[in-house]
Design a protein around this motif. Structure first.
Motif, short mmCIF file in Angstrom:
data_model
loop_
_atom_site.label_atom_id
_atom_site.label_comp_id
_atom_site.label_asym_id
_atom_site.label_seq_id
_atom_site.Cartn_x
_atom_site.Cartn_y
_atom_site.Cartn_z
N MET A 28 -1.24 -9.48 -8.58
CA MET A 28 -0.95 -8.49 -7.55
C MET A 28 -1.34 -7.08 -8.00
O MET A 28 -1.83 -6.27 -7.21
CB MET A 28 0.54 -8.54 -7.18
CG MET A 28 0.99 -9.88 -6.61
SD MET A 28 0.06 -10.40 -5.16
CE MET A 28 0.71 -9.28 -3.94
N GLY A 29 -1.14 -6.78 -9.29
CA GLY A 29 -1.59 -5.50 -9.82
C GLY A 29 -3.10 -5.37 -9.72
O GLY A 29 -3.63 -4.29 -9.42
N TRP A 30 -3.82 -6.48 -9.96
CA TRP A 30 -5.27 -6.52 -9.80
C TRP A 30 -5.64 -6.11 -8.37
O TRP A 30 -6.51 -5.26 -8.14
CB TRP A 30 -5.76 -7.93 -10.11
CG TRP A 30 -7.24 -8.16 -10.01
CD1 TRP A 30 -8.03 -7.98 -8.91
CD2 TRP A 30 -8.12 -8.65 -11.04
NE1 TRP A 30 -9.34 -8.33 -9.18
CE2 TRP A 30 -9.42 -8.74 -10.48
CE3 TRP A 30 -7.91 -9.03 -12.37
CZ2 TRP A 30 -10.50 -9.19 -11.22
CZ3 TRP A 30 -9.00 -9.49 -13.10
CH2 TRP A 30 -10.28 -9.57 -12.54
N GLY A 31 -4.97 -6.74 -7.40
CA GLY A 31 -5.27 -6.46 -6.01
C GLY A 31 -4.95 -5.03 -5.61
O GLY A 31 -5.63 -4.44 -4.75
N ALA A 32 -3.95 -4.44 -6.24
CA ALA A 32 -3.56 -3.07 -5.90
C ALA A 32 -4.65 -2.07 -6.27
O ALA A 32 -4.86 -1.07 -5.57
CB ALA A 32 -2.26 -2.70 -6.62
N ASN A 33 -5.38 -2.33 -7.36
CA ASN A 33 -6.33 -1.34 -7.88
C ASN A 33 -7.79 -1.74 -7.73
O ASN A 33 -8.66 -1.04 -8.24
CB ASN A 33 -6.04 -1.07 -9.36
CG ASN A 33 -5.01 0.02 -9.56
OD1 ASN A 33 -4.51 0.59 -8.59
ND2 ASN A 33 -4.70 0.33 -10.79
N GLN A 34 -8.09 -2.84 -7.06
CA GLN A 34 -9.49 -3.24 -6.95
C GLN A 34 -10.27 -2.37 -5.95
O GLN A 34 -11.50 -2.31 -6.00
CB GLN A 34 -9.60 -4.71 -6.54
CG GLN A 34 -9.03 -5.03 -5.17
CD GLN A 34 -9.12 -6.50 -4.81
OE1 GLN A 34 -9.91 -7.23 -5.37
NE2 GLN A 34 -8.28 -6.95 -3.89
#
Length: 426
Positions: A28-34
């Motif tokens: 989810m952190g990946w998706g937040a900053n992609q």
């Protein structure tokens, strides 16, 4: 009345049980900053104005904040697993919309909004779930540390991969998002296998207990006096590294802005991970000393950022980003510990969500700096020094409040400070 200790008793879990929700937090952190590293791309390829791009970027927070409160409260009542699984599904839809956004700008708006909703449901719930499954670690701070590392791994890897893919691969509005979809599928499998102690405890808990707990006068006062001046610096420091400094230096590195932004974001987030073993060596992480150390690191990072803004040097931006990432790592960990000290497990999802809303206020710092610069004409370096001055005032306030008897009692007797239905925080 049932005590917090009785309510918070959970079934025995394996030492690796936290890895499922930990992976979910990372994904989810990946998706937040992609998305952020691709802003330059959308401006160039789609001809979007800065105002439109800022609106798309801001929709993330619009979806995130209400979802944090809803997710935290529902997870306290229904268990952690259902909420995290729903968030993973919503995140997949959001990422698919971002992929389609290369053809339709409206899909970018909808994708960012859904990404915020998904992460709002997941972050508070997932952090509490990791804490619950870390009870076998023999370390009271293991849960906050693991949650911080998991989220930061995603915050670091997502923009790094998406930015580099967009810079050097074909189909730059499509390929940067595909790794996230693959990771989401893996996370669903891992989450489905993870135990959910809270789901069993919720069956015997009072349906109004979480609301009653978070309204205890002592808990509310602690949020206002301690967490309100502290929490915004978690992402306030990170946002300076993630959004403000790269945009400031972009004219100096024309042609490689996406790769530069990806590397800066990756450095900042990686520093937040690397510092965790150092934090672990600090005795008594629940004491106010770490609260003040965290603010001291934030002050130092903001000072170096002002120096980098003055000289407009990419290498100084790298240095400032590392320090700001270290500040993020300290403050994120310490804030989660703070919340978990004052609230029992039966209301921890709700309380963690409220804390994370306060921390996400820090994402407004780059926007406020831009507005201030346009209206006052002050240089970025001067404005960052003013931000540092505000952080210094907050640090001074925290130093004073942690010396009072009420707050000191909380830290000297953390076991007695857990909120119970019959014994509110004093």
């Amino acid at each position: 009345m049932v005590s917090t200790q009785a309510q918070d008793r959970t079934t025995t879990v394996s030492e690796s049980a936290w890895l499922g929700p930990g992976l979910a937090l990372a994904v989810m952190g990946w998706g937040a900053n992609q998305f952020p590293p691709l802003i330059v791309l959308y401006a160039r390829e789609l001809g979007l104005t800065a105002a439109v791009l800022n609106a798309i970027f801001g929709l993330y927070a619009l979806g995130l904040i209400p979802a944090l409160l809803i997710g935290g409260r529902l997870s306290d009542r229904l268990g952690r697993k259902p909420i995290v699984l729903v968030s993973l599904a919503i995140s997949a839809v959001g990422t698919c919309l971002l992929i389609y956004g290369g053809e339709a700008v409206s899909a970018l708006f909808a994708g960012r909004m859904l990404s915020g909703v998904a992460n709002g449901l997941a972050f508070g719930t997932g952090a509490v779930w990791v804490k619950e499954l870390s009870s076998t670690a023999g370390d009271a701070a293991a849960g906050p540390r693991r949650a911080t590392i998991a989220m930061t791994v995603g915050f670091s890897a997502g923009p790094l991969v998406s930015g580099l893919c967009a810079q050097w691969l074909s189909a730059p509005t499509v390929l940067p998002y595909l790794p996230h979809l693959v990771l989401l599928a893996i996370a669903v499998v891992a989450v489905r296998r993870a135990p959910d102690p809270r789901r069993h405890a919720a069956q015997t808990a009072s349906p109004t207990q979480d609301a009653a707990t978070t309204r205890q006068p002592g808990v509310v006062a602690h949020f206002v006096l301690v967490l309100l001046p502290f929490a915004p610096w978690v992402f306030g420091t990170a946002a300076i590294a993630l959004a403000y400094l790269p945009a400031l230096i972009a004219p100096e590195i024309a042609g490689h802005a996406m790769a530069f932004g990806a590397i800066v974001i990756g450095l900042a987030a990686s520093a937040g991970i690397v510092v965790q073993p150092l934090i672990r060596r600090i005795p008594h992480p629940e004491s106010p000393r770490l609260l003040l150390i965290s603010m001291g690191v934030a002050l130092f990072g903001i000072g170096v950022a002002a120096w980098a803004a003055h000289w407009r040097s990419p290498w100084m931006v790298f240095s400032a980003s590392v320090l700001l990432g270290v500040a993020y790592g300290f403050t994120q960990f310490r804030g989660l510990v703070e919340v978990q000290q004052i609230v029992g497990l039966h209301a921890l999802g709700t309380a963690t969500a409220v804390y994370q809303i306060l921390s996400y206020l820090g994402f407004a710092v780059p926007f406020l700096l831009s507005i201030a610069q346009s209206r006052t004409g002050l240089s970025p370096a001067t404005l960052l020094l003013i931000v540092g001055g505000i952080a210094a005032v907050a640090t001074g306030w925290l130093a004073v409040i942690t010396r009072t008897y009420t707050h000191r009692h909380l830290y000297e007797h953390p076991g007695q400070a857990s909120v119970t239905e019959s014994s509110p925080v004093r």
